[in-house]
Structures are given as C-alpha cells and as structure tokens.
Design a protein around this motif. Structure first.
Motif, short mmCIF file in Angstrom:
data_model
loop_
_atom_site.label_atom_id
_atom_site.label_comp_id
_atom_site.label_asym_id
_atom_site.label_seq_id
_atom_site.Cartn_x
_atom_site.Cartn_y
_atom_site.Cartn_z
N ARG A 21 8.20 -8.66 18.60
CA ARG A 21 8.23 -9.82 17.66
C ARG A 21 9.78 -10.50 17.79
O ARG A 21 9.94 -11.74 17.67
N GLU A 22 10.54 -9.56 18.11
CA GLU A 22 12.12 -10.25 18.05
C GLU A 22 12.55 -10.95 19.06
O GLU A 22 13.24 -12.09 19.18
N HIS A 23 11.48 -10.86 20.07
CA HIS A 23 11.49 -12.09 21.36
C HIS A 23 11.14 -13.47 20.82
O HIS A 23 11.46 -14.30 21.65
N GLY A 24 10.35 -13.40 19.95
CA GLY A 24 10.00 -14.73 19.69
C GLY A 24 10.66 -15.40 18.05
O GLY A 24 10.23 -16.16 17.64
N ALA A 25 11.89 -14.73 17.85
CA ALA A 25 12.64 -14.95 16.80
C ALA A 25 13.61 -16.07 17.10
O ALA A 25 14.07 -16.33 18.15
N PHE A 26 14.34 -16.68 16.04
CA PHE A 26 15.45 -17.37 16.07
C PHE A 26 16.47 -16.72 16.35
O PHE A 26 16.88 -15.55 16.22
N PRO A 27 17.27 -17.26 17.43
CA PRO A 27 18.76 -16.60 17.95
C PRO A 27 19.41 -16.29 16.67
O PRO A 27 19.46 -16.99 15.64
N GLY A 52 9.28 -25.14 20.48
CA GLY A 52 10.28 -23.85 20.64
C GLY A 52 9.64 -22.67 19.95
O GLY A 52 8.64 -22.15 20.07
N VAL A 53 10.56 -22.02 18.92
CA VAL A 53 10.07 -20.88 18.34
C VAL A 53 8.94 -21.22 17.38
O VAL A 53 8.10 -19.89 17.13
#
Length: 307
Positions: A25-31, A43-44
């Motif tokens: 899930r973190e790979h689809g999170a906001f920076p 985007g995200v």
C-alpha cells in the motif's frame, strides 16, 4: 458448463490479492510531506480509489475470511488517511466542480461507512446542477457517476434505462465488432448497472441473455492472447448477471498466472524488478483479481457449487 471457480481457488485468489494490496500500500501513497496535484486525474488518487473499491466490496461479502476482512479494513483506513480523511477529495471537488472522480472515490468509502460531511453536502449540491446532469461523459461513465451517487446515499438525477440505452451494450450489437476498449466499456456498463453484482436484476432480460451468450466467447478470445486484466473484468461481469456465467477453464488460467505473492500481471509481459514499477504495472489487475474472486465467493455462499 460450470460457471464458478472452485471455492478453494477463489479463496486463494482473493486472499493473496488483498494481501498483496495491503503489503504494498505504501507504494500507492503520497510522497512524504506532499499531496498529489489536485488537477491530476490519474495520480495517487486512482490507485487509492481502486484499492478502496476492492476493500469495500470484500467487506460487503460475508463469505470473506476474518483475516481478509481485517486486511481490507486496514487498507480502507490507510487510503482514507492518505486522502486527509476526505479533505483532499473535498478540496479537489471544490476547485474542480466538473470533475466526477472525487464522488466516485468517495462512494467506495461511503459504502463502508465513512463520511465527510462537507464533501457529502457539496456532492449533494453539485449532482443537482444542470451542468452535472449534462456533463460530456462517455455513456458507461455516466452510469459510473449515477451509481456513485446511489452508493454514497445522494439523490440520483438520472434515468437508468436512458443511460443504459446509450451504451454500446445497450444496443446489443453484433458481437464480433467488439474491440479491446469496447470490452472494457461493456464490463463497466455491467458493473455500474448492477452495482458490482449487488443488484443483478437491474439488467434488463435482453441484456442478460446477450451477455450470457457472448461473455464466455469474449473471455476465451482475450485469454488466448493473455490479456489477463480484461479476462478478469469479463469474469466479474459474468458474476454480475442474474444467472452467473463464466468458465472454470478461464478461472484456472487466471489463477495460474497470479504470482505466489498475490500480484496479478495484466498481460504476458514480465513484471519489472523495481518495486515502484511493479506496483504501477500490477496494481490495477490485482485489484480486479481481488474483486473477481470476492464475487465468486459471494456466489458460492448463496448457492454452493461442488468443487
């Protein structure tokens, strides 16, 4: 023809897919320290919304295991937090009132009991505008917006038969004229008319009969050329009919290409080694696999089939 995969196959596919979505899930999170550009439609927001869809449909299905339900609940909470508990969707909708994706994403959370009062009030106002009702969307997209309003508990200012009749599927056209993009349009028309299989009888009988005849044919065609993302979507559409259709052979082929970690490749091309690239490549199809398997499990619970 057997229309459902065996329960064990469906359970394995659902569990490994939701597990992969949760672990990555973190790979689809906001920076860190930033938020996505509010005008960016892909985007995200898109992966967060798709993960939320898979999670809320799994939670809607009593046949899901307690472990999978915990992962789905955690995934929904993560996505909602990433969206500022709805605040980013509200800001996006406020700045860009013609955009419909804030409503469509919000609907996934609303289905699971989440609510953002200001966003809800804003959507209620916007969906009543003539501008909203006359927006220039493709026919299946207009169905998507109407169903999102329905799921979110908003007034639906739409005439479903008229919206359906405007789609490619609504014309019950010559089946051999279908192409790749039209295949996706057909599946999404079915998803939104039936609310992802929850209301299968919203499909008029002529459409159900047409789909019962041709979905297995189209599935076989795209399975032959290893377009697994579209194969999975066609299988979902088959599960949304009043009398489900499908083929255990197609389910078996889909299960065989799913990686042990749960990622479902979209086609026959190799998955990149880079974790971020792998996420971007495999996320959507893994979401689709989770939904397909979840709906299959729901049908097993309603009418058990010997495996």
């Amino acid at each position: 023809m057997t229309h459902l995969p065996c329960r064990h196959l469906a359970q394995r596919m659902a569990s490994t897919a939701i597990g992969w979505l949760h672990r990555h899930r973190e790979h689809g999170a906001f920076p860190p320290g930033t938020s996505a550009e509010l005008a960016d439609p892909n985007g995200v927001y898109k992966p967060l919304g798709e993960s939320a869809l898979a999670a809320c449909l799994l939670l809607r299905t009593p046949a899901s295991t307690p472990a999978d339900r915990r992962l789905a609940d955690s995934l929904l909470s993560f996505a909602w937090e990433q969206l500022g508990n709805g605040a980013l969707l509200y800001e996006r909708q406020l700045r860009y009132p013609a955009m419909t994706d804030p409503l469509e994403v919000y609907a996934h959370f609303a289905r699971a009991g989440y609510r953002h009062d200001a966003l809800h009030e804003l959507e209620q106002y916007l969906t009543g505008l003539a501008s909203h009702q006359g927006s220039e969307h493709l026919p299946n997209r207009r169905l998507a917006v109407a169903n999102a309003a329905h799921v979110a508990g908003l007034p639906v200012h739409a005439h479903w038969p008229t919206l359906t009749a405007a789609t490619w599927l609504g014309h019950t056209p010559e089946p051999w004229t279908i192409d790749w993009m039209t295949g996706y349009a057909v599946t999404h028309t079915v998803f939104h008319i039936t609310d992802w299989g929850a209301e299968p009888h919203n499909l008029r009988p002529a459409l159900s009969d047409y789909l019962a005849t041709w979905l297995p044919v189209w599935t076989d065609i795209w399975a032959e050329i290893h377009e697994w993302d579209l194969v999975a979507e066609l299988l979902i559409a088959g599960l949304c009919l009043p009398d489900p259709v499908g083929d255990t052979g197609a389910w078996q082929r889909l299960a065989e290409v799913q990686r042990p970690d749960g990622l479902m490749p979209p086609d026959s091309r190799p998955i990149p080694d880079d974790p971020d690239e792998a996420f971007r490549t495999g996320h959507h199809t893994t979401v689709v696999a989770a939904i397909a398997a979840t709906l299959a499990l729901a049908h097993h619970q309603q009418q058990p089939v010997a495996s």
